[in-house]
Motif scaffolding. Structure first.
Motif, short mmCIF file in Angstrom:
data_model
loop_
_atom_site.label_atom_id
_atom_site.label_comp_id
_atom_site.label_asym_id
_atom_site.label_seq_id
_atom_site.Cartn_x
_atom_site.Cartn_y
_atom_site.Cartn_z
N HIS A 5 43.61 35.49 42.77
CA HIS A 5 42.88 36.61 43.38
C HIS A 5 41.46 36.17 43.68
O HIS A 5 40.50 36.64 43.06
CB HIS A 5 42.87 37.82 42.44
N ARG A 38 38.32 38.63 44.12
CA ARG A 38 37.90 39.54 43.06
C ARG A 38 37.08 38.76 42.03
O ARG A 38 37.59 37.83 41.38
CB ARG A 38 39.11 40.18 42.40
N PRO A 55 35.57 46.05 38.96
CA PRO A 55 34.51 45.56 39.85
C PRO A 55 33.27 46.44 39.77
O PRO A 55 33.34 47.58 39.28
CB PRO A 55 35.16 45.64 41.23
#
Length: 726
Positions: A96, A99, A631
């Protein structure tokens, strides 16, 4: 100190004034306080580059002794980084890569990319030469000598002769003798001391007193040409001292016989920017460009350093524009670089200069490659043996440097837009025993770069998890807090970071002592408290900011280990059964409590149960401690929450942990006039009457206001509580 996230003192940190060792940042702070076994230092004006490519203010520098394991993290293309195992670094997982999150350095693996942010370009403002030369120590003028020795003068003044008679005997003017005699009588007649060399500004130019020539302009425009000249100096320049004139300096650039074009360009630029007449001289193995202006030589040393191992990138350069930075690199590569098939390669024996060249590449959308070469200690050249120093090599991809088409670019690292993702190569471990340091940064991520890799420090976790209250009650007893607040003219004392209900008795004792001096008390709390202690606690509070963390029982049960209803009960109790001024803060966490439905339901309840005048702050979350898998909150989420709350009838809704002056400020709900303008901690506007009404329409503004605005801003003041104990 509870925080275990630290670096050794030599670790370079990317500041707005160039790369600086973190230990030196600590040593430069004049205000410090002891904290456990370590110290906390408070810098006055220090900014660092952050993960997002911008700059943020440093509020504290921590230092402490540490004995334990130290890691050396080596990422592809980047210099190695030494840090303690618990220090958090920003990473992306290979599965990922879009991210970013934080993990302790000890948990890094080959599945992780490290984050190297790109830099935002600045402006091409002028170089303030006066400011640069103010930090130069040019030395002293040689002491003047009197024609008559000091001993002879003292013997003459001790006799009966008049000043006129002494003057006739010694060959001095009588007035001069009278001045010397007065100094002798006052005990001020001594040997002539060296005089410090000072600067003088005349007609837009600055020079050292006693220097021949005009000197240098007080300001110089940052242009690619001027930057090229500085870059070429870092590669091929040096400064010498005249053997018969110890305070004079001269500037020399050296090129090969085949590089006459570089010598000519250097001479032309020196003449253009400094109005000097440099000479080009052909020597046995080189062509040299020589400038005999002392002030010009001092300027180059102040900006770029001196000696092959002492060179550096000029600190102001990193705040200039891309063309200027490119000009510097082109100048350096023209002197100490070469062009390979795929890369432009710069070499130097100065580690600080090598790190600076790497940093400049990040301003140009480049990810340089960093190498260190350790040659044999000595080498024979032209029949003589010479020492060889460690060489640092910085390589720039040629197509990126020349802004060529990169659609076919292949590299083991990734360009992720505003940052590069670089693979981890290896981690080495060693034992360490010494001081380590860390920063607290006024940034939503609490991130900074060491020196190029994005790392983080914690905000309040170490404080909220440390059990320091026993120490607190001894080092800052209630009466001492009250006396300190009175002497420092504080209007209020806030109980925060740890929820004050945890140290309930200490807060109440301190609040009582403060009230005796007319000082207000403010609670910053989660509002999670039962009925009986709630009643006792809030009778001593004058204002409260309550964290309404979410508006679902599920969130409070799963995330907080508590319940929603006690917090709602506290809010209603404060609003309707006390005289305490109430405000609410909600930290919006992506995917947890930031849905439009939940924000709508929450703010409707606030209007219905508490009224439209209760201020509501929506603040941005940043990943830390047990929520590293979330996040940061996008600014758009805060703006959406503010819009929903105001549409539901709340009149005073604010945003926090983002830079949004409109959401920081207070507006009249009746006429729309800006009442209190805020930009972070700075008040930019004040349009209230002394009795707290809108200056435009006269509408009363709910709140507690002073007749006039303050001007404290973002400053922090260190208080030595020992002064007030006893």
């Amino acid at each position: 100190m509870a925080c275990k996230f630290c670096f050794p003192p030599e670790t370079l940190v990317a500041t707005s004034q160039g790369l600086q060792p973190i230990g030196r940042l600590f040593d430069a702070c004049t205000e410090r306080v002891d904290y456990g076994a370590g110290k906390i230092a408070f810098p006055r004006e220090l900014e660092v580059w952050t993960r997002t490519g911008g700059r943020s203010r440093v509020t504290k520098v921590f230092g402490r002794p540490y004995r334990g394991e130290m890691l050396t993290v080596k990422a592809m293309a980047a210099p190695p980084l030494r840090l303690t195992p618990n220090h958090q670094v920003f990473v992306a997982h290979r599965d990922h890569p879009d991210r970013l999150f934080k993990i302790p350095a000890a948990e890094l693996s080959a599945d992780h990319y490290l984050v190297i942010p790109k830099r935002r370009s600045g402006s091409s403002a002028d170089l303030d030469v006066l400011k640069v030369l103010a930090e130069v120590e040019p030395g002293f003028h040689a002491p003047r000598t009197r024609r008559v020795a000091l001993d002879s003068l003292q013997v003459a003044f001790a006799g009966q002769a008049t000043s006129a008679e002494i003057a006739a005997e010694l060959g001095y003017h009588p007035a001069y003798v009278r001045r010397l005699r007065g100094q002798w009588q006052r005990g001020e007649l001594t040997e002539m001391a060296p005089r410090p060399i000072r600067t003088r500004v005349e007609n837009g130019w600055v020079r050292f007193l006693g220097e021949r020539g005009r000197g240098v302009p007080v300001t110089i425009p940052w242009t690619p040409e001027f930057a090229w000249l500085l870059g070429f100096y870092c590669a091929e320049g040096h400064v010498g001292v005249h053997p018969q004139r110890p305070n004079s300096r001269y500037l020399v650039f050296s090129t090969g016989h085949h590089e006459a074009h570089l010598a000519e360009r250097t001479a032309q630029l020196l003449a253009k920017y400094f109005d000097v007449r440099p000479r080009i001289r052909r020597r046995r193995t080189t062509l040299t460009v020589e400038c005999t202006s002392t002030s010009v030589a001092h300027l180059f040393v102040a900006l770029c350093g001196r000696g092959a191992k002492g060179k550096q990138v000029p600190p102001p350069l990193i705040q200039t524009s891309e063309p200027v930075i490119r000009g510097f690199l082109e100048g350096y590569l023209a002197g100490d670089g070469y062009e390979a098939e795929t890369h432009l390669v710069a070499t130097t024996v100065s580690s600080l200069l090598a790190y600076g060249l790497y940093e400049l590449g990040l301003h140009l959308n480049l990810l340089p490659t960093f190498f260190v070469h350790h040659p044999a200690p000595r080498k024979r050249i032209e029949g003589r043996e010479v020492a060889q120093a460690t060489t640092y090599i910085v390589k720039f991809k040629r197509d990126r440097f020349h802004c060529a088409d990169r659609r076919c670019e292949r590299a083991p690292w990734r360009d992720a837009g505003d940052h590069f993702l670089v693979p981890l190569q290896r981690i080495e471990r060693e034992a360490y025993d010494g001081w380590v340091y860390n920063l607290e940064v006024d940034d939503a991520d609490h991130a900074y770069l060491a020196p190029f890799i994005a790392v983080s420090n914690c905000q309040n976790w170490d404080i909220s998890k440390a059990r320091e209250f026993d120490i607190l009650t001894v080092e800052a007893p209630p009466n001492a807090v009250a006396r300190a607040a009175r002497e420092l003219e504080c209007r209020s004392v806030a109980y925060t970071y740890n929820d004050p209900v945890i140290f309930h008795e200490y807060v109440i004792d301190t609040a009582k002592a403060c009230r005796e001096y007319g000082i207000k008390n403010v609670a910053v709390t989660a509002g999670y408290v039962t009925e009986e202690p709630r009643r006792e606690f809030y009778q001593y509070m004058d204002a409260a900011n309550v964290d309404l963390k979410a508006f679902t029982e599920d969130f409070y049960r799963k995330i907080c280990g508590g319940h929603l209803q006690p917090v709602l009960d506290t809010l209603e109790y404060i609003k309707h059964e006390t005289d305490c001024w109430l405000e609410i803060t909600t930290l919006l966490i992506p995917g947890e409590n930031d849905s439009t439905e939940e924000i709508d339901k929450m703010t409707r309840w606030v209007v219905e149960k508490l009224g439209p005048d209760v201020p509501h702050h929506f603040t941005a979350f940043h990943p830390d401690w047990k929520m590293m898998d979330h996040p940061p909150t996008p600014p758009e989420t805060l703006l959406r929450a503010r819009k929903i709350a105001m549409e539901n009838g709340l009149r005073y809704v604010y945003t926090g942990n983002i830079h949004y002056p409109e959401g920081d400020s207070t507006w009249c709900h009746h006429c729309g006039q800006l009442l209190i303008g805020r930009d972070w901690y700075v008040l930019t506007d004040w349009n209230l009457t002394p009795d707290g009404r809108c200056c435009q329409c006269g509408t009363p503004v709910p709140g507690v206001f002073e007749p006039k605005p303050g001007n404290w801003g973002a400053r922090r003041y260190v208080v030595d509580m020992a002064r007030f104990v006893g």
